[in-house]
Design an enzyme around this catalytic site. Structure first.
Site, mmCIF file in Angstrom:
data_model
loop_
_atom_site.group_PDB
_atom_site.id
_atom_site.type_symbol
_atom_site.label_atom_id
_atom_site.label_comp_id
_atom_site.label_asym_id
_atom_site.label_seq_id
_atom_site.Cartn_x
_atom_site.Cartn_y
_atom_site.Cartn_z
ATOM 1 N N GLU A 110 -5.873 -8.173 -0.230
ATOM 2 C CA GLU A 110 -6.516 -7.927 1.075
ATOM 3 C C GLU A 110 -7.985 -7.647 0.847
ATOM 4 O O GLU A 110 -8.350 -6.844 -0.021
ATOM 5 C CB GLU A 110 -5.905 -6.721 1.807
ATOM 6 N N GLU A 120 0.800 -1.218 0.000
ATOM 7 C CA GLU A 120 0.000 0.000 0.000
ATOM 8 C C GLU A 120 0.846 1.289 0.000
ATOM 9 O O GLU A 120 0.920 2.010 1.005
ATOM 10 C CB GLU A 120 -0.978 0.001 1.191
HETATM 11 O O1 IFM Z 1 -4.591 -3.472 8.915
HETATM 12 C C1 IFM Z 1 -4.473 -2.869 7.676
HETATM 13 C C2 IFM Z 1 -3.284 -3.435 6.927
HETATM 14 O O2 IFM Z 1 -2.111 -3.268 7.643
HETATM 15 C C3 IFM Z 1 -3.133 -2.775 5.587
HETATM 16 N N1 IFM Z 1 -4.353 -2.764 4.844
HETATM 17 C C4 IFM Z 1 -5.554 -2.343 5.530
HETATM 18 C C5 IFM Z 1 -5.704 -3.074 6.838
HETATM 19 C C6 IFM Z 1 -6.992 -2.641 7.554
HETATM 20 O O3 IFM Z 1 -6.931 -1.276 7.853
#
Ligand code: IFM
Length: 437
Positions: A351, A167
């Site tokens: 994710e 990210e």
């Molecule tokens: O917990 C985070 C993760 O570290 C990165 N992506 C989003 C998740 C939820 O906020």
């Protein structure tokens, strides 16, 4: 759950994800301090000033956690390596316990038939490098490539896939412009430098891993659909700008070698010298692309300096994070990316998940519904020709949700942060049943 494996293409991978600082317990095993430790120790930054020193104590309990994934019937595990665990000062002396830990973890995954999907950096920059300017310093790309070489010389022969940075928007914008994550800056010059250096670091790491002969290298970005908060032309312009900063900046660099014009209107005066010459590095070829998707945003004009927008609360049902639940957005992001950026490149949802105020007693039906709806959106994208190869649930277990501490529960497995007992939730069981069907 309303799906079976055969609803997805043959070989489709189901995985769970975590990250090092959020679960390992940074206080164990000789890891060096990170900028998250100092950010969390500064009053007002993190709920109850909580940090990752103990977290889920995965450093000691990793076998139990791997067993849980195997019993669930997953195919893969997406985890990250802590730079400061391997190199406590970010450079120089290696902590052998750190390398040994990831070595054991990878062997433990393979022994359980779980494919190791590694992210090199999921946000815990060694404090010694933060002292040198961290992501603002152009040398960060070289420091990180050296780290990539060291850790991958040890585990790179056995991992299924690897990506440098989780990210980039969070690493750069959220942390240097909005100040909500370490290092907690609110500075446009720092932001412009960090936005560019996450991408040069990405490129250098890809090249370092290629030099080791590694295959299946990728990148992972997060995406949010940006809706104008009202029908005015101004709101449309600001939603487009939000989209440029959040969604199109990083894929623009990675796949087209350009940054969006409307973003550069604000960032140009603050960019590092010679940034225009770095796109060959940034565009180093990759083998797959990962999409982290949670929600959408409503964007309104705001009477302040560039970028001059604000987020407005939307009408849809929300998760414990206050994030709107919008599964259609996943289908739209996947089809848009394939059409405009990635073409035939294999895509993974790296994710997907929701925070919910779970207890071990109460079934997390909201999470089952959330995942069902998002998996259905992914299937619709596949039906339109998107080459989606896998889907990753965030997160395997409840963990440290950064500035929000331990309160926000994203896990398929409940963690009692007093006793560290792990209890699979209803969503874990529902997914296990679906994957076994
Ligand atoms: O917990 C985070 C993760 O570290 C990165 N992506 C989003 C998740 C939820 O906020």
């Amino acid at each position: 759950m309303n799906f079976v494996r055969s609803d997805f293409p043959p070989g489709f991978l189901f995985a769970a994800a975590t990250s090092s600082y959020q679960i390992e317990g940074h206080g164990s095993g000789g890891a060096g301090p990170t900028h998250w430790d100092s950010f969390a120790a500064t009053p007002g930054n993190v709920v109850r000033a909580e940090n990752g020193q103990r977290a889920c104590d995965h450093y000691h309990r990793w076998e139990e956690d791997l067993d849980l994934m195997q019993a669930m019937g997953l195919d893969a595990y997406r985890f990250s390596t802590s730079w400061a665990r391997v190199l406590p000062e970010g450079r120089g002396a290696i902590n052998p316990q750190g390398l040994d830990f990831y070595d054991r973890l990878v062997d433990g995954l393979l022994a359980r038939n779980l494919k190791p999907m590694v992210t090199l950096y999921h946000w815990e920059l060694p404090a010694a490098l933060a002292d040198l300017g961290g992501w603002r310093n152009p040398d960060v790309a070289h420091w990180m490539a050296d780290f990539a070489t060291i850790i991958m010389t040890r585990i790179g022969d056995r991992v299924f896939s690897a990506a440098p940075i989780n990210e980039p928007w969070c690493v750069a914008w959220l942390s240097h412009f909005m100040g909500q994550q370490a290092p907690g800056l609110r500075d446009i010059r720092a932001t412009a430098h960090a936005m560019h250096h996450v991408l040069t670091a990405h490129g250098r790491c890809i090249q370092a891993m290629r030099a080791l002969g590694m295959k299946n290298l990728g990148a992972v970005c997060n995406f949010e659909l940006a809706h104008p908060a009202d029908p005015s032309p101004d709101a449309a312009v600001k939603a487009r700008l939000y989209d440029g900063i959040y969604n199109r900046f990083f894929v623009g660099g990675l796949f087209k070698g350009t940054y969006p014009e409307e973003v550069m209107e604000g960032l140009s005066p603050h960019m590092p010298k010679g940034w225009e010459n770095d796109f060959d590095l940034i565009r180093s070829p990759i083998d797959w692309f990962g999409i982290n998707y949670y929600t959408c945003k409503r964007i309104a004009p705001a009477p302040e300096a560039w970028p001059g927008f604000s987020e407005v609360e939307g009408p849809l049902p929300k998760t414990q994070m206050g994030w709107e639940i919008y599964p259609d957005g996943l289908e739209q992001i996947l089809t848009w990316l394939q059409r405009d950026y990635t073409g035939a490149l294999p895509l993974y949802v790296t994710e997907s998940g929701m925070a919910n105020a779970d207890t071990p007693q109460r079934p997390d039906t909201a999470r089952i519904d959330y995942l069902d709806a998002h998996l259905a959106a992914a299937r619709r994208a596949v039906a339109q020709g998107v080459p989606l190869k896998g889907y990753t649930f965030w997160s395997l277990m409840d963990n440290y949700e950064w500035a929000l501490g331990y309160e926000k529960r994203f896990g398929l497995v409940h963690v009692d942060f007093e006793t560290l007992t792990r209890t699979p939730k209803a969503s874990y069981h529902a997914l296990r049943e679906a994957l076994a069907r």
